[in-house]
Design a protein around this motif. Structure first.
Motif, PDB file in Angstrom:
ATOM      1  N   LEU A  17       0.840  -1.198   0.000  1.00 53.26           N
ATOM      2  CA  LEU A  17       0.000   0.000   0.000  1.00 53.26           C
ATOM      3  C   LEU A  17       0.876   1.250   0.000  1.00 53.26           C
ATOM      4  O   LEU A  17       0.665   2.178  -0.788  1.00 53.26           O
ATOM      5  CB  LEU A  17      -0.914  -0.018   1.228  1.00 53.26           C
ATOM      6  N   ALA A  18       1.880   1.264   0.870  1.00 52.32           N
ATOM      7  CA  ALA A  18       2.794   2.408   0.930  1.00 52.32           C
ATOM      8  C   ALA A  18       3.520   2.621  -0.394  1.00 52.32           C
ATOM      9  O   ALA A  18       3.783   3.758  -0.806  1.00 52.32           O
ATOM     10  CB  ALA A  18       3.803   2.206   2.054  1.00 52.32           C
ATOM     11  N   ALA A  19       3.823   1.524  -1.079  1.00 52.32           N
ATOM     12  CA  ALA A  19       4.557   1.609  -2.347  1.00 52.32           C
ATOM     13  C   ALA A  19       3.692   2.096  -3.498  1.00 52.32           C
ATOM     14  O   ALA A  19       4.214   2.401  -4.576  1.00 52.32           O
ATOM     15  CB  ALA A  19       5.144   0.240  -2.691  1.00 52.32           C
ATOM     16  N   ASN A  20       2.373   2.183  -3.269  1.00 53.94           N
ATOM     17  CA  ASN A  20       1.468   2.581  -4.351  1.00 53.94           C
ATOM     18  C   ASN A  20       0.739   3.883  -4.093  1.00 53.94           C
ATOM     19  O   ASN A  20      -0.117   4.276  -4.887  1.00 53.94           O
ATOM     20  CB  ASN A  20       0.454   1.464  -4.607  1.00 53.94           C
ATOM     21  N   ILE A  21       1.064   4.565  -2.998  1.00 45.41           N
ATOM     22  CA  ILE A  21       0.441   5.852  -2.721  1.00 45.41           C
ATOM     23  C   ILE A  21       1.379   6.967  -3.182  1.00 45.41           C
ATOM     24  O   ILE A  21       2.466   7.137  -2.633  1.00 45.41           O
ATOM     25  CB  ILE A  21       0.123   6.003  -1.224  1.00 45.41           C
ATOM     26  N   LYS A  22       0.937   7.711  -4.198  1.00 48.32           N
ATOM     27  CA  LYS A  22       1.802   8.742  -4.776  1.00 48.32           C
ATOM     28  C   LYS A  22       1.207  10.149  -4.625  1.00 48.32           C
ATOM     29  O   LYS A  22       1.708  11.099  -5.182  1.00 48.32           O
ATOM     30  CB  LYS A  22       2.053   8.444  -6.254  1.00 48.32           C
ATOM     31  N   SER A  23       0.123  10.250  -3.870  1.00 43.45           N
ATOM     32  CA  SER A  23      -0.557  11.526  -3.759  1.00 43.45           C
ATOM     33  C   SER A  23       0.180  12.489  -2.832  1.00 43.45           C
ATOM     34  O   SER A  23       0.620  12.116  -1.745  1.00 43.45           O
ATOM     35  CB  SER A  23      -1.982  11.312  -3.235  1.00 43.45           C
ATOM     36  N   THR A  24       0.285  13.736  -3.263  1.00 45.93           N
ATOM     37  CA  THR A  24       0.876  14.780  -2.403  1.00 45.93           C
ATOM     38  C   THR A  24      -0.161  15.324  -1.425  1.00 45.93           C
ATOM     39  O   THR A  24       0.159  16.143  -0.566  1.00 45.93           O
ATOM     40  CB  THR A  24       1.409  15.936  -3.262  1.00 45.93           C
ATOM     41  N   LEU A  25      -1.409  14.861  -1.559  1.00 50.80           N
ATOM     42  CA  LEU A  25      -2.474  15.329  -0.674  1.00 50.80           C
ATOM     43  C   LEU A  25      -2.486  14.570   0.649  1.00 50.80           C
ATOM     44  O   LEU A  25      -3.206  14.948   1.578  1.00 50.80           O
ATOM     45  CB  LEU A  25      -3.839  15.165  -1.363  1.00 50.80           C
ATOM     46  N   TRP A  26      -1.700  13.493   0.708  1.00 49.55           N
ATOM     47  CA  TRP A  26      -1.708  12.649   1.907  1.00 49.55           C
ATOM     48  C   TRP A  26      -0.293  12.470   2.444  1.00 49.55           C
ATOM     49  O   TRP A  26       0.631  12.150   1.701  1.00 49.55           O
ATOM     50  CB  TRP A  26      -2.302  11.274   1.597  1.00 49.55           C
ATOM     51  N   GLU A  27      -0.140  12.678   3.735  1.00 50.53           N
ATOM     52  CA  GLU A  27       1.079  12.307   4.446  1.00 50.53           C
ATOM     53  C   GLU A  27       0.848  10.895   4.991  1.00 50.53           C
ATOM     54  O   GLU A  27      -0.121  10.662   5.725  1.00 50.53           O
ATOM     55  CB  GLU A  27       1.345  13.256   5.610  1.00 50.53           C
ATOM     56  N   THR A  28       1.711   9.966   4.610  1.00 48.90           N
ATOM     57  CA  THR A  28       1.506   8.564   4.977  1.00 48.90           C
ATOM     58  C   THR A  28       2.617   8.075   5.892  1.00 48.90           C
ATOM     59  O   THR A  28       3.800   8.315   5.632  1.00 48.90           O
ATOM     60  CB  THR A  28       1.461   7.675   3.710  1.00 48.90           C
ATOM     61  N   VAL A  29       2.203   7.387   6.945  1.00 55.25           N
ATOM     62  CA  VAL A  29       3.145   6.840   7.918  1.00 55.25           C
ATOM     63  C   VAL A  29       2.786   5.375   8.177  1.00 55.25           C
ATOM     64  O   VAL A  29       1.604   5.034   8.316  1.00 55.25           O
ATOM     65  CB  VAL A  29       3.104   7.618   9.256  1.00 55.25           C
ATOM     66  N   VAL A  30       3.801   4.516   8.223  1.00 53.10           N
ATOM     67  CA  VAL A  30       3.616   3.107   8.583  1.00 53.10           C
ATOM     68  C   VAL A  30       4.095   2.898  10.014  1.00 53.10           C
ATOM     69  O   VAL A  30       5.216   3.287  10.361  1.00 53.10           O
ATOM     70  CB  VAL A  30       4.407   2.175   7.630  1.00 53.10           C
ATOM     71  N   LEU A  31       3.255   2.280  10.829  1.00 51.93           N
ATOM     72  CA  LEU A  31       3.635   1.906  12.188  1.00 51.93           C
ATOM     73  C   LEU A  31       3.842   0.403  12.219  1.00 51.93           C
ATOM     74  O   LEU A  31       2.920  -0.372  11.941  1.00 51.93           O
ATOM     75  CB  LEU A  31       2.548   2.307  13.193  1.00 51.93           C
ATOM     76  N   GLU A  32       5.051  -0.022  12.539  1.00 50.38           N
ATOM     77  CA  GLU A  32       5.396  -1.444  12.547  1.00 50.38           C
ATOM     78  C   GLU A  32       5.897  -1.846  13.929  1.00 50.38           C
ATOM     79  O   GLU A  32       6.819  -1.230  14.474  1.00 50.38           O
ATOM     80  CB  GLU A  32       6.441  -1.754  11.484  1.00 50.38           C
ATOM     81  N   LYS A  33       5.290  -2.885  14.484  1.00 50.26           N
ATOM     82  CA  LYS A  33       5.635  -3.364  15.819  1.00 50.26           C
ATOM     83  C   LYS A  33       7.067  -3.889  15.894  1.00 50.26           C
ATOM     84  O   LYS A  33       7.791  -3.647  16.861  1.00 50.26           O
ATOM     85  CB  LYS A  33       4.651  -4.458  16.232  1.00 50.26           C
ATOM     86  N   ALA A  34       7.495  -4.609  14.862  1.00 44.97           N
ATOM     87  CA  ALA A  34       8.827  -5.216  14.859  1.00 44.97           C
ATOM     88  C   ALA A  34       9.903  -4.180  14.560  1.00 44.97           C
ATOM     89  O   ALA A  34       9.614  -3.028  14.228  1.00 44.97           O
ATOM     90  CB  ALA A  34       8.891  -6.347  13.839  1.00 44.97           C
ATOM     91  N   THR A  35      11.136  -4.611  14.654  1.00 40.80           N
ATOM     92  CA  THR A  35      12.258  -3.713  14.368  1.00 40.80           C
ATOM     93  C   THR A  35      12.628  -3.712  12.898  1.00 40.80           C
ATOM     94  O   THR A  35      13.520  -2.971  12.478  1.00 40.80           O
ATOM     95  CB  THR A  35      13.485  -4.109  15.205  1.00 40.80           C
ATOM     96  N   GLN A  36      11.960  -4.563  12.117  1.00 37.09           N
ATOM     97  CA  GLN A  36      12.159  -4.567  10.672  1.00 37.09           C
ATOM     98  C   GLN A  36      10.874  -5.043  10.008  1.00 37.09           C
ATOM     99  O   GLN A  36      10.072  -5.747  10.626  1.00 37.09           O
ATOM    100  CB  GLN A  36      13.335  -5.466  10.276  1.00 37.09           C
ATOM    101  N   PRO A  37      10.638  -4.636   8.765  1.00 35.35           N
ATOM    102  CA  PRO A  37       9.376  -4.955   8.098  1.00 35.35           C
ATOM    103  C   PRO A  37       9.443  -6.265   7.303  1.00 35.35           C
ATOM    104  O   PRO A  37      10.503  -6.862   7.129  1.00 35.35           O
ATOM    105  CB  PRO A  37       9.203  -3.768   7.149  1.00 35.35           C
TER     106      PRO A  37
END
Length: 398
Positions: A17-37
């Motif tokens: 999902l993060a790799a496919n959001i290209k809009s400048t209208l949205w600030e996108t943040v991923v919250l990941e529990k682990a120390t690596q994705p």
């Protein structure tokens, strides 16, 4: 000022999902529990990443989803395996399709896929905050407050892609959703039937299995193990029968046709073998579809190991044919398949709009991946569902 989308979960669906959001209208943040994705992507396909399957028609594709087949039709109409293959190749990843139609990166390394997804997410200016375990979500006045152990975040929209996480399911339940209780899927089975003794490593290329007292049937390779039975046929029937088998505490009858022939066809084969080899020992002259070790066990079980074919009566032939085509194995437990970590369960599918992947109950809440009560057979189908669902979500943020 841009709106904020928070993606909870840095797995396949979340990072795609993060790799496919290209809009400048949205600030996108991923919250990941682990120390690596992307930890599950890393071990997918034995570390090679079976990223999809070369099945390109929706009716054929959805047959590989014991739960979610109907709902995924609209999702796959927008993004299916051909689209996933094109997406990865357009980003410079060389792919290869194996004889079984499983698709892997030509590098045979899941790191190739991980590096690409993270690179594309970074290109889209998506930030990833590792070690961010979400402990609560509040939805008030159309906004989301996401609380982690160390920080509190505000969001206009939320995408939850945390997989089969009991903690997140409880949080989602608190938001108003129904959670279908999870049960194991894709598992091997324990069995100590005498017919299988000393047969570990023996396989049957065209076995047919049926779960007794149900209409659930599957076919494919059956493998005998030290604990019981495994192989693609067993994994498939365990997936389609996951809930029924769980309800029986994994103690049930499994009917097996070892040669994918009818009783009459097997009887005809045996009668011809008898006519052609009357002076041969039954024990030492098996039919071609099974191994010598299995045949030896079979005729011992039938009590005719000492006979010649000439001395084999109609009842003997019928008994062998029945054992070949309709044996009942007593299953006494399960073992998780070593390369798969799949559960049946999650958010009730009736509460999701699959045209957008948005919750019908909580506006601007989107869900994807194993958070939902959707799971698939082995072969890249689970990852394909993640790619497709995440892509559909991304279209809401263009």
């Amino acid at each position: 000022m841009p709106k904020r989308l928070i993606i909870i979960g840095g797995g396949a669906a979340g990072v795609f999902l993060a790799a496919n959001i290209k809009s400048t209208l949205w600030e996108t943040v991923v919250l990941e529990k682990a120390t690596q994705p992307l930890l599950k992507v890393k071990i997918s396909g034995g570390g090679r990443c079976n990223l999809t399957h070369a099945t390109f028609t929706t009716p054929e594709l959805i047959r590989n989803y014991p739960r979610g087949a109907k709902e995924l039709q609209s999702v796959f109409a927008r993004f299916q395996p051909a689209d996933a293959i094109e997406w990865f190749e357009s980003k410079g990843v060389e792919l290869q399709t194996c004889d079984d139609d499983c698709v892997f990166p030509r590098s045979n390394s899941s790191q190739t896929i991980i590096d690409l997804l993270l690179s594309e997410s970074n290109r889209n200016n998506v930030g990833v905050k590792y070690g961010s375990e979400v402990i609560n979500i509040k939805h008030e006045a159309g906004k989301f407050t996401v609380i982690t152990q160390n920080h509190t975040f505000q969001a206009d929209s939320l995408a939850i892609t945390t997989g089969s996480s009991p903690q997140m399911w409880q949080i989602i339940k608190n938001l108003g959703h129904t959670i279908t209780p999870p049960v194991p899927s894709l598992f091997t089975m324990n069995c100590k039937d005498r017919l299988l003794r000393r047969l570990a490593g023996t396989s049957f290329p065209e076995a047919e299995l049926s779960f007794a007292d149900s209409k659930i049937t599957q076919s494919g390779i059956l493998l005998i193990t030290h604990q019981g039975v495994s192989g693609p046929a067993v994994l498939k029937i365990s997936s389609f029968g996951a809930r029924k088998m769980h309800a029986l505490n994994y103690h049930f009858d499994l009917k097996v046709n070892f040669i994918s022939a009818t009783f009459d066809e097997a009887s005809e084969i045996l009668q011809k073998h008898k006519s052609d080899n009357p002076k041969k020992s039954i024990y030492s002259s098996n039919i071609s579809q099974v191994t010598n070790r299995f045949w030896n066990n079979l005729v011992h079980e039938a009590g005719i190991a000492e006979k010649l074919w000439a001395d084999c009566g109609k009842s003997d032939v019928a008994q062998i044919a029945a054992l070949l085509t309709n044996t009942t194995l007593k299953i006494t437990g399960k073992n998780q398949h070593k390369e798969e970590f799949v559960t049946a369960g999650g958010v009730d599918l009736r509460e999701i709009d699959f045209k957008t992947m948005e919750s019908k109950l909580v506006p601007h809440l989107y869900l994807a991946g194993e958070t939902l009560d959707i799971d698939a057979l082995t072969g890249g189908f689970n990852l394909q569902a993640c790619w497709s669902e995440a892509y559909v979500i991304s279209r809401n943020f263009m």
